[in-house]
Design an enzyme around this catalytic site. Structure first.
Site, PDB file in Angstrom:
ATOM      1  CG  ASN A   7      -1.813   1.196   1.319  1.00  0.00           C
ATOM      2  OD1 ASN A   7      -1.732   2.106   0.499  1.00  0.00           O
ATOM      3  ND2 ASN A   7      -2.659   1.236   2.327  1.00  0.00           N
ATOM      4  NE  ARG A  91      -6.079   2.138   0.020  1.00  0.00           N
ATOM      5  CZ  ARG A  91      -5.994   3.340   0.582  1.00  0.00           C
ATOM      6  NH1 ARG A  91      -4.845   3.801   1.003  1.00  0.00           N
ATOM      7  NH2 ARG A  91      -7.072   4.089   0.718  1.00  0.00           N
ATOM      8  CG  HIS A 180     -12.810   3.746   3.661  1.00  0.00           C
ATOM      9  ND1 HIS A 180     -13.508   4.780   4.268  1.00  0.00           N
ATOM     10  CD2 HIS A 180     -11.503   4.003   3.877  1.00  0.00           C
ATOM     11  CE1 HIS A 180     -12.639   5.613   4.823  1.00  0.00           C
ATOM     12  NE2 HIS A 180     -11.407   5.163   4.597  1.00  0.00           N
ATOM     13  NE  ARG A 241      -9.712  12.808   4.165  1.00  0.00           N
ATOM     14  CZ  ARG A 241      -9.519  11.502   4.074  1.00  0.00           C
ATOM     15  NH1 ARG A 241     -10.507  10.664   4.386  1.00  0.00           N
ATOM     16  NH2 ARG A 241      -8.373  11.014   3.667  1.00  0.00           N
ATOM     17  CD  GLU A 385      -9.025  -1.277   4.198  1.00  0.00           C
ATOM     18  OE1 GLU A 385      -9.152  -0.558   3.188  1.00  0.00           O
ATOM     19  OE2 GLU A 385      -8.675  -0.825   5.304  1.00  0.00           O
TER      20      GLU A 385
END
Length: 397
Positions: A7, A91, A180, A241, A385
């Site tokens: 990743n 990823r 996601h 965020r 993941e």
């Protein structure tokens, strides 16, 4: 079979080596501060032991090369030869409308992926650097791309379109993509296995609540809506965020503060969310401590945070005409009992009833936390993941 999962971020490289015969992690870790002074790699061994190795990492190829060297290191390595690695799974953040499933990374695929760079200018180039690094260091080794956006490609048009001039969609691909996706796919599948039910006929709301957070509506095993949009900024309140904000408020702020597009992006992505409201931190543990000490802005932040999650759950129950299962996952969803309790206690109109005692001390473990009387099964399912990426990679070999 051994699968390496990579990743690659703008200044980091996370990795995990899987033995897919047993579906166990042989070793994992991450390089941080890539391209910056003081770079290092954290290594977690299979026995849980952790080590930090300082190493100059000027760019991603050097970072991947050093990670490869650690895998075969006589002291902390777990394999004797890099040829033991059968494939690498990556990823990949933004596949736009081009990819609705994981794919082998051929030159043709990578060219199409590069065309999506405008949609994720920070993430996609870093993902690509990881792929190129492996190509350089181990030519011919199969590589697979697993896209954050792929799971959400089943959303109907009425869910993913924005009410903007239609040619913005046609020319520039301005629409909701969601992120996601690998996590939402994993937990929506895993919760059905955990409960001993089939995805078909089930209406599932998956809540990936971490520093970045999103919710997805999953019907019959397919995503029908999700809270993040063209970028990961839309939707829930997150660590730094803002989540949903009136577009008119943004133009107002731009004028008042004299911001350009980059300045506004920085404010919304890095200075807002829980950090912006509290002025304390983006870390939920530190905010919880401030709340316990009587910090009023910390209380307000939690009230806003829980409210936004409940609102999206309610919206997605409406979108699917009901809800059978709610799943909490990711760092906060898995490890903050107070979040799950506060969210669920005002979902009684859905028939949600959680077992407060069972939920109270539960952290990072699979569990059913709703009562037998609850009309909706509420579960905690730790996300994985990396295992999903490794599994997709193995399936394509």
């Amino acid at each position: 079979m051994k699968i390496l999962v990579l990743n690659c971020g703008s200044s980091s490289i996370k990795y995990a080596l899987y033995d897919m015969d047993t579906k166990t992690v042989m070793t994992s870790g991450g390089a941080e501060r890539v391209g910056l002074d003081g770079a290092f790699v954290k290594v977690k061994l299979a026995n849980g032991e952790k080590k930090t190795v300082m190493h100059d990492i000027p760019e991603h190829t050097e970072g991947v090369k050093f990670i490869f060297s650690l895998l075969v290191d006589p002291e902390i390595g777990v394999i004797k030869d890099l040829k033991e690695i059968n494939a690498v799974g990556h990823r990949m953040v933004h596949g736009g409308e081009k990819f609705n499933k994981s794919v082998l990374l051929t030159d043709e695929v990578l060219k199409v992926f590069e065309e999506c760079t405008d949609l994720a200018p920070l993430h996609n180039p870093a993902n690509l650097k990881g792929v190129r690094a492996v190509q350089e260091l181990m030519p011919g080794l199969p590589q697979v791309g697993v896209f954050d956006t792929a799971f959400h490609q089943t959303m109907p048009k009425e869910a993913f379109m924005y009410a903007l001039p239609y040619d913005l969609y046609e020319k520039y691909g301005v629409r909701r993509y969601g992120f996601h996706g690998t996590s939402h796919r994993y937990v929506s599948q895993r919760v059905c296995e955990f409960l001993g039910v089939k995805p078909e006929g089930k209406k599932i709301i998956t809540c990936h609540i971490g520093n970045g957070a999103s919710i997805a509506a999953v019907k019959d095993g397919k995503c029908v809506d999700t809270s993040m949009g063209l970028t990961p900024l839309e939707g829930l309140i997150m660590g730094t965020r803002s989540g949903d904000v009136d577009g008119g408020a943004l133009t107002f702020i731009e004028k008042k503060l004299g911001l350009d597009a980059d300045g506004l992006s920085d404010l919304l992505n890095k200075k807002s969310g829980m950090l912006g409201i509290t002025g304390v931190s983006s870390d939920m543990r530190e905010i919880e401590k401030a709340f316990e000490e009587g910090n009023e802005r910390a209380k307000l932040a939690f009230d806003m945070y829980f409210y936004r999650i409940r609102k999206y759950i309610g919206a997605y129950a409406a979108a699917m005409d009901g809800c059978d299962i709610i799943v909490f996952t990711a760092g906060v969803g898995e490890n903050q009992p107070s979040l799950r309790e506060e969210v669920c206690k005002k979902l009684t109109y859905l028939g949600v009833e959680i077992d407060v005692e069972k939920n109270k001390n539960l952290r990072g473990k699979e569990a059913l936390i709703s009562t037998p009387e609850s009309k909706v099964a509420v579960c905690v399912i730790p996300t994985d993941e990396e295992l999903m990426i490794a599994s997709d990679t193995m399936a394509l070999l």
